[in-house]
Design an enzyme around this catalytic site. Structure first.
Site, mmCIF file in Angstrom:
data_model
loop_
_atom_site.group_PDB
_atom_site.id
_atom_site.type_symbol
_atom_site.label_atom_id
_atom_site.label_comp_id
_atom_site.label_asym_id
_atom_site.label_seq_id
_atom_site.Cartn_x
_atom_site.Cartn_y
_atom_site.Cartn_z
ATOM 1 N N HIS A 1 -50.054 24.781 -57.943
ATOM 2 C CA HIS A 1 -48.655 24.916 -58.349
ATOM 3 C C HIS A 1 -48.547 25.928 -59.495
ATOM 4 C CE1 HIS A 1 -44.652 23.961 -59.898
ATOM 5 N NE2 HIS A 1 -45.182 23.621 -61.051
ATOM 6 N N ASP B 1 -37.160 57.730 -59.241
ATOM 7 C CA ASP B 1 -38.012 56.692 -58.660
ATOM 8 C C ASP B 1 -39.021 56.309 -59.735
ATOM 9 O OD1 ASP B 1 -39.738 55.071 -56.948
ATOM 10 O OD2 ASP B 1 -38.820 56.144 -55.258
ATOM 11 N N TRP C 1 -55.266 25.095 -63.675
ATOM 12 C CA TRP C 1 -55.099 26.549 -63.532
ATOM 13 C C TRP C 1 -55.917 27.298 -64.573
ATOM 14 C CZ3 TRP C 1 -52.503 30.580 -66.369
ATOM 15 C CH2 TRP C 1 -52.002 30.177 -67.609
ATOM 16 N N SER D 1 -53.522 44.502 -59.267
ATOM 17 C CA SER D 1 -52.129 44.727 -58.893
ATOM 18 C C SER D 1 -51.233 44.780 -60.127
ATOM 19 C CB SER D 1 -51.683 43.616 -57.943
ATOM 20 O OG SER D 1 -50.281 43.537 -57.898
ATOM 21 N N SER D 2 -51.424 43.812 -61.038
ATOM 22 C CA SER D 2 -50.580 43.779 -62.245
ATOM 23 C C SER D 2 -50.817 44.992 -63.127
ATOM 24 C CB SER D 2 -50.892 42.540 -63.081
ATOM 25 O OG SER D 2 -50.513 41.396 -62.402
ATOM 26 N N HIS E 1 -52.434 33.248 -73.763
ATOM 27 C CA HIS E 1 -51.233 33.238 -74.589
ATOM 28 C C HIS E 1 -50.356 34.464 -74.388
ATOM 29 C CE1 HIS E 1 -48.483 31.176 -77.003
ATOM 30 N NE2 HIS E 1 -48.214 32.330 -77.566
ATOM 31 N N GLU F 1 -50.216 36.028 -71.785
ATOM 32 C CA GLU F 1 -49.704 35.827 -70.428
ATOM 33 C C GLU F 1 -48.367 35.077 -70.433
ATOM 34 O OE1 GLU F 1 -50.442 36.729 -67.390
ATOM 35 O OE2 GLU F 1 -49.067 35.344 -66.379
ATOM 36 N N TYR G 1 -46.181 35.164 -72.687
ATOM 37 C CA TYR G 1 -45.144 36.094 -73.153
ATOM 38 C C TYR G 1 -44.846 37.169 -72.124
ATOM 39 C CZ TYR G 1 -45.370 33.682 -77.564
ATOM 40 O OH TYR G 1 -45.316 32.727 -78.529
ATOM 41 N N SER H 1 -30.518 39.668 -72.736
ATOM 42 C CA SER H 1 -29.870 40.620 -73.645
ATOM 43 C C SER H 1 -29.044 41.641 -72.886
ATOM 44 C CB SER H 1 -30.919 41.361 -74.478
ATOM 45 O OG SER H 1 -31.718 40.436 -75.169
ATOM 46 N N HIS I 1 -54.231 28.009 -80.623
ATOM 47 C CA HIS I 1 -53.355 26.840 -80.755
ATOM 48 C C HIS I 1 -53.309 26.038 -79.444
ATOM 49 C CE1 HIS I 1 -49.712 29.561 -79.631
ATOM 50 N NE2 HIS I 1 -50.154 28.965 -78.565
ATOM 51 N N HIS I 2 -53.879 26.603 -78.382
ATOM 52 C CA HIS I 2 -54.033 25.821 -77.154
ATOM 53 C C HIS I 2 -55.267 24.926 -77.238
ATOM 54 C CE1 HIS I 2 -50.997 28.135 -74.830
ATOM 55 N NE2 HIS I 2 -51.353 29.100 -75.641
ATOM 56 N N THR J 1 -38.559 34.855 -82.847
ATOM 57 C CA THR J 1 -37.884 34.174 -81.745
ATOM 58 C C THR J 1 -36.527 33.660 -82.209
ATOM 59 O OG1 THR J 1 -40.082 33.468 -81.084
ATOM 60 C CG2 THR J 1 -38.250 32.535 -79.867
ATOM 61 N N LYS K 1 -33.963 36.351 -82.236
ATOM 62 C CA LYS K 1 -33.396 36.623 -80.901
ATOM 63 C C LYS K 1 -32.282 35.626 -80.562
ATOM 64 C CE LYS K 1 -36.810 39.226 -78.482
ATOM 65 N NZ LYS K 1 -35.881 40.123 -77.801
ATOM 66 N N ARG L 1 -51.479 14.411 -69.338
ATOM 67 C CA ARG L 1 -51.097 15.221 -68.183
ATOM 68 C C ARG L 1 -52.224 15.189 -67.148
ATOM 69 N NH1 ARG L 1 -51.868 21.404 -70.343
ATOM 70 N NH2 ARG L 1 -51.245 21.874 -68.224
#
Lengths: 373, 545
Positions: free
Chosen positions: B81, B110, B146, B176-177, B260, B262, B264, B275, B309-310, B335, B338, B457
């Site tokens: 998932h 283009d 994951w 690809s990315s 991390h 990722e 963002y 915005s 922090h993870h 943040t 924003k 979890r």
């Protein structure tokens, strides 16, 4: 506030018709039973209220604006697009709040980290899927598995978990500690990463294979505290709970004496009836084998071999005995089991789980030479 | 689409390439609009695939006890998932938006590297299909989460044949990315209309520029980490094996150094779309354009120095715990800027509440709630309680579902009329919004309670005191899942003609004052900006002029 929230939650639940007898749910973090856990709870409430206040402010302004500054009401759009003063203010104020938050947080972090001057040390080893506790500098050493009632229910489709008290949060042998003593834990793992968490103690700590982590607690109130593994550790990650019983010192001392005596006792090698062997064998199986080989012995296709019809399980018992003691690259050695448990387990595996060898093994047969002295 | 072909001739008489005929058009296309469409449709399909897996998870968790699936398959579902939603749905959807919108918004004909653009799309498809194929393999799909932590993911009793396929899939997705990111950077730097300075660019373009740099920086790190898993498993290296002198926690550090930034990568373009949309419906210039740009840059910079922090409970030295706590708390400042800017943009506007705006407002509110729980988790000692519980699950779903996903929905409603020339059905759009906005809270809000009450979890079964909130959460999940079928219907309906109402070139009132794409005809011709625009709208960047 807490009562209001619980009332509110209760109303929702009643409206949905879900109010069950066992609905002793909580909505908030528990305060726990140590000074650190209480400090953590206070920090949690502080930061929660700061967030609530900021949220009410920001969302209040936004919803005022959404209500009043709408085109359908004929409001004409102002055309301002910057204001340096405002922008500086809303950068500086959050920074100050964060600094204010960081100070108590740092204090608690230092406290949480300080394992010095402990009164005793317990080694916690995570294993798939149970905990192994060793009281350092004593002979106390035991395993703590999920209780048999939960074990049977969670492996049976459609069984009712509500029939088991403390479903999935009970163990066969809880960890016992004295109150008001600084207990240091050294945590490690025998296989994959686990994490040892009892919410009432206020922390969790990872148990990493090949490394040792430290943590500590000093429980202020006698009682039973429950927790679970909190790092995904494979298929039975959800089924390796932790139960800690904190006892007053005299009771704890008595527990130590009793436990040491029990550990000195040799296993009873007297013959058992077939029924006894099978019943005890099932318990040994549920504790040691079921996580991989499954409750019906079918294993998992592609990962774990079936015991049903297995040549090793149903061949000569001496072969099976040697196999269990040696282990393989995929399976740990089970030489920790005593002769009695070997006899019971092998009788069970050979005559249940779809196998019908028809023999029965007595502890005296499976005893190794050194067991006899 | 035939209308598109016909129209392009009158605008670009000098250029007679239409799209190729039939299916081949979609395979060989190098047109940024076609590739954008491919990305968006693929992402939508994967959104439903990943969503079905979430439905399996919520069905099993509907009641305590074992009902539908085996615990190992449950673990495969949580793992897949996440991987499908992150790498198959959210990231490709934003690349699709970038493909469609960046050239239109900066006045470019283009993307800078059109053939590579085609290759990055098809490599994405190959990568995701390879990952999905593991579902049908002996031993099942990866089921170690994951994050693919060793030693679990390397264990023969846990993961069967899937690991090398998952690793190779990550390599393909990474390539690809990276190609997509290089393309976006090259396009933004080299193909802008001469009149458009960097500080004139719409924020969607700005946020994607910064995101693209994040992608280039961290995708190779992830590829490296999973390659080490591969060599540990098959070539007897010991990067993460303590018995050979390695360290499993090293993997966690490498993973989260990727992980991390990722997250963002998934949220910065979200900010950009919000915005872009909010000022149009507030009929006001965006408040604090320059500070929005700087805040995005600050968040991107901070994303590289907060990874651990993870891992607060992994056993770090005190200095590490404190440093990562302080650095993480700092993210709240840009943040916050924003969120304040969006609120100030709405303030004293003349707001109207079409579906895209509704999704944007829900985004600001619900993302902020996810931000609050993020701030709570930044407090390291408290995270010793929150870590790896449903509180975390609630937190990151608030920052992804009613944030990234809602904004992707908003973008769909906002730009579909421009892309297709047809108006979507506003009534069904609003119904979709209200169903989604209410059910997403029924789904995720109770998970805060579950986590605080002590539910870890990634468990398929739980103690009975967690039963009520899990049931409510599952009900919310089923409503949310079903509601998304409305979006699928609207997309198809709009492509086929929608309400039948002919949309104007600027679609939304005065939109052409905000961004260049609204000065083009609707639907957008197959080829656009073969001559760059002489003037660019400056409504959104008044404060820099």
């Amino acid at each position: 506030m807490k009562q209001t929230k619980q009332l509110f939650a209760g109303l929702i639940l009643m409206a949905l018709g879900l109010g069950t007898a066992q609905a002793d749910y909580t909505l908030n973090l528990m305060k726990g039973v140590t000074k650190v856990s209480n400090d953590i709870y206070d920090l949690h409430m502080l930061i929660l209220w700061i967030c609530v206040i900021i949220g009410v402010g920001v969302f209040g302004v936004m919803f005022y604006s959404i209500y009043h500054h709408r085109k359908s009401k004929g409001h004409k759009a102002a055309q301002f697009h910057e204001n340096t003063t405002v922008e500086i203010i809303w950068t500086i104020i959050p920074t100050l709040i964060l600094i204010g938050m960081a100070i108590p947080a740092t204090k608690t972090m230092i406290e949480l980290d300080n394992v010095q001057e402990s009164d005793m040390t317990i080694q916690v080893t995570g294993k798939q899927w149970y905990w192994d506790y060793k009281y350092l500098n004593t002979d106390i050493h035991f395993e703590s598995h999920l209780d048999e009632a939960s074990e049977k229910v969670h492996r049976t489709v459609g069984a009712d978990p509500r029939s088991v008290p403390n479903y999935l949060l009970s163990v066969d042998r809880p960890l016992v500690i004295p109150v008001n003593k600084k207990v240091r834990f050294v945590l490690t793992s025998a296989d994959v990463i686990h994490s040892w968490w009892v919410p009432d103690l206020g922390w969790k700590k990872d148990a990493n294979p090949g490394f040792i982590n430290e943590a500590w607690t000093s429980v202020e109130k006698a009682g039973t505290y429950r927790g679970q593994c909190t790092e995904l550790c494979g298929r039975d990650h959800g089924f390796m709970p932790i139960v800690v019983i904190a006892m007053e010192q005299p009771e704890y001392d008595a527990w130590v004496v009793k436990t040491l005596e029990q550990q000195k006792q040799k296993p009873d090698l007297s013959d058992q009836s077939r029924g006894q062997l099978m019943a005890h064998g099932e318990s040994v199986y549920l504790k040691n084998c079921v996580g991989c080989h499954q409750i019906n012995g079918a294993g998992v296709p592609g990962l774990i071999p079936a015991l049903t019809g297995s040549a090793i399980a149903t061949g000569k018992w001496e072969g099976l005995d040697g196999f269990l003691r040696a282990g393989t690259a995929k399976m740990p050695s089970f030489s920790k089991l005593d002769a009695k448990e070997f006899a019971e387990l092998m009788t069970y595996v050979r005559n249940n789980l779809g196998n019908k060898v028809g023999d029965e093994l007595q502890p005296k047969q499976t005893a190794l030479p050194e067991d006899d002295d | 689409m035939s209308a598109v072909v016909a129209e392009h001739d009158e605008h670009h008489a000098d250029d007679h390439h239409g799209p190729a005929k039939g299916l081949l058009r979609w395979i060989i296309t190098t047109n940024h609009k076609d590739i954008g469409t491919l990305y968006l449709l693929f992402a939508l399909a994967m959104f439903f695939v990943g969503g079905s897996m979430a439905m399996v998870i919520r069905a099993e968790l509907f009641e305590p006890g074992l009902q539908f699936v085996d615990p190992a398959f449950f673990n495969s579902m949580t793992t897949m998932h996440a991987l499908v939603m992150v790498f198959g749905a959210v990231m490709p959807a934003f690349v699709g938006l970038a493909n469609w919108q960046i050239p239109l918004m900066i006045g470019a004909a283009d993307m800078a590297l059109p053939r590579m653009n085609n290759m990055s799309f098809w490599m994405l498809v190959a990568g995701v299909l390879l990952l999905a194929s593991t579902l049908f393999m002996e031993g099942g799909a990866p089921n170690g989460g994951w994050t693919l932590y060793p030693p679990l993911v390397l264990q023969p009793i846990t993961v069967g044949k899937a690991l090398p396929f998952a690793v190779f899939s990550v390599h393909l997705l990474g390539i690809s990315s990276i190609m997509g990111a290089i393309n976006i950077i090259a396009t933004i730097f080299n193909m802008r209309a001469p009149a458009m300075k960097l500080m004139d660019m719409p924020l969607f373009v700005w946020t994607w520029l910064i995101t693209a740099f994040l992608l280039i920086a961290v995708m190779p790190v992830f590829a490296g980490a999973v390659t080490m898993l591969l060599t540990d498993k098959f070539f007897h290296t010991s990067f993460f094996n303590a018995a050979g002198g390695g360290d499993p926690v090293l993997y966690e550090h490498i993973f989260w150094f990727f992980g991390h930034p990722e997250v963002y990568i998934m949220i910065l373009p979200t900010f950009g779309v919000a915005s872009t949309i909010i000022p149009v419906f507030a009929r006001k210039p965006l408040f604090g354009y320059a500070s929005m740009v700087w805040a995005t840059g600050a968040i991107a910079f901070l994303s590289f120095i907060v990874w651990a922090h993870h891992m607060f409970t992994v056993g770090m030295p005190l200095a590490g715990e404190l440093y990562f706590m302080y650095a993480t708390m700092l993210i709240a400042v840009p943040t916050g800027v924003k969120v304040f800017n969006w609120t100030a943009t709405m303030w004293k506007g003349a707001m109207s509440f079409e579906t895209p705006m509704l999704f944007c407002i829900a985004f600001v509110v619900l993302f902020t709630m996810g931000g609050f729980t993020g701030l709570m988790m930044a407090i390291a000692p408290v995270d010793f309680q929150y870590h790896d519980t449903y509180f975390i699950v609630a937190h990151f779903h608030y920052t992804l579902v009613p944030a990234s996903i809602f904004i992707l929905m908003a973008a769909g409603y906002f730009w579909l009329p421009k892309w297709t020339g047809h108006m979507y059905n506003e009534k069904i759009g609003q119904l979709h919004f209200w169903l989604s906005a209410i059910s997403v809270n029924i789904l995720f809000f109770p998970q805060h309670f579950l986590g605080l009450a002590g539910m870890p979890r990634r468990i398929p079964d739980y103690a009975v005191q967690f039963a009520d909130w899990n049931m409510i959460s599952s009900i919310g999940g089923f409503i949310f899942g079903a509601s998304q079928l409305l979006f699928l219907y609207i997309v198809i309906d709009t492509i086929k003609g929608g309400t039948g109402e002919k949309v104007t070139d600027e679609v939304w009132e005065d939109a052409s004052k905000h961004s260049l794409e609204w000065t083009l005809p609707s639907p957008v011709p197959y080829h656009t900006w073969t001559t760059p625009p002489a003037m660019v709208p400056t409504e959104h960047v008044l404060d820099t002029h």
